[in-house]
Write an enzyme that holds these catalytic residues in place. Sequence first.
Site, short mmCIF file in Angstrom:
data_model
loop_
_atom_site.label_atom_id
_atom_site.label_comp_id
_atom_site.label_asym_id
_atom_site.label_seq_id
_atom_site.Cartn_x
_atom_site.Cartn_y
_atom_site.Cartn_z
N LYS A 40 -66.91 63.58 -10.60
CA LYS A 40 -65.71 63.76 -9.87
C LYS A 40 -64.51 63.73 -11.28
CE LYS A 40 -62.83 62.01 -6.15
NZ LYS A 40 -62.77 63.05 -5.26
N GLY A 45 -66.08 57.20 -15.71
CA GLY A 45 -67.16 57.68 -16.60
C GLY A 45 -67.15 59.46 -16.92
N CYS A 46 -66.48 59.89 -15.92
CA CYS A 46 -66.34 61.39 -16.39
C CYS A 46 -65.35 61.94 -17.09
CB CYS A 46 -66.06 62.05 -14.77
SG CYS A 46 -67.29 61.93 -13.48
N THR A 47 -64.49 61.08 -17.10
CA THR A 47 -63.33 61.08 -18.26
C THR A 47 -64.02 60.69 -19.53
OG1 THR A 47 -61.56 60.43 -16.81
CG2 THR A 47 -61.05 60.46 -19.21
N GLY A 50 -66.17 63.76 -20.66
CA GLY A 50 -65.32 64.92 -21.06
C GLY A 50 -64.62 64.85 -22.44
#
Length: 155
Positions: A40, A45-47, A50
């Site tokens: 998401k 974690g996704c940030t 990226g």
Amino acid sequence: MTDIAEGAQAPAFDMPTDGGGRITLDGLKGKTVVLYFYPKADTPGCTTEGQDFSALADRFAAANAVVIGVSRDGVKKLDRFKAKYDLKVVLGSDEEGAVTEAWGVWVLKKLYGREYMGVERATFLIDGTGVVRRAWRNVKVKGHAEDVLQAAESL
């Protein structure tokens, strides 16, 4: 669950991207493709993932590699996510779930005793002929982008 094996032909994909674009595997023939799936946009974690891939964007480009992050978020959310963190990777939107299903990353997850379907954090390295050369499943973010870069540079 589809298990994408190393050495197998990569499943085709065609999806909208941030910035109003569109990306397909066929359109990337001759390039190394890093296809990473994340649960998401705009979550910790996704940030970090990226940002880690973005920090290495020049080195991926030097290795003739295109980095594509895929989630089931809509394009507008991806546009905001990319702008907020100045991400340097392509963000693909798989709202309908066809790409996450084809790649076997739409899986049953568990959190605090609750079960739900979600995107597994996974990365696939695809060579210029469309063959999967490496697959990382259940990825831990720390150090992952650097590992993927080393694999891409070795192709």
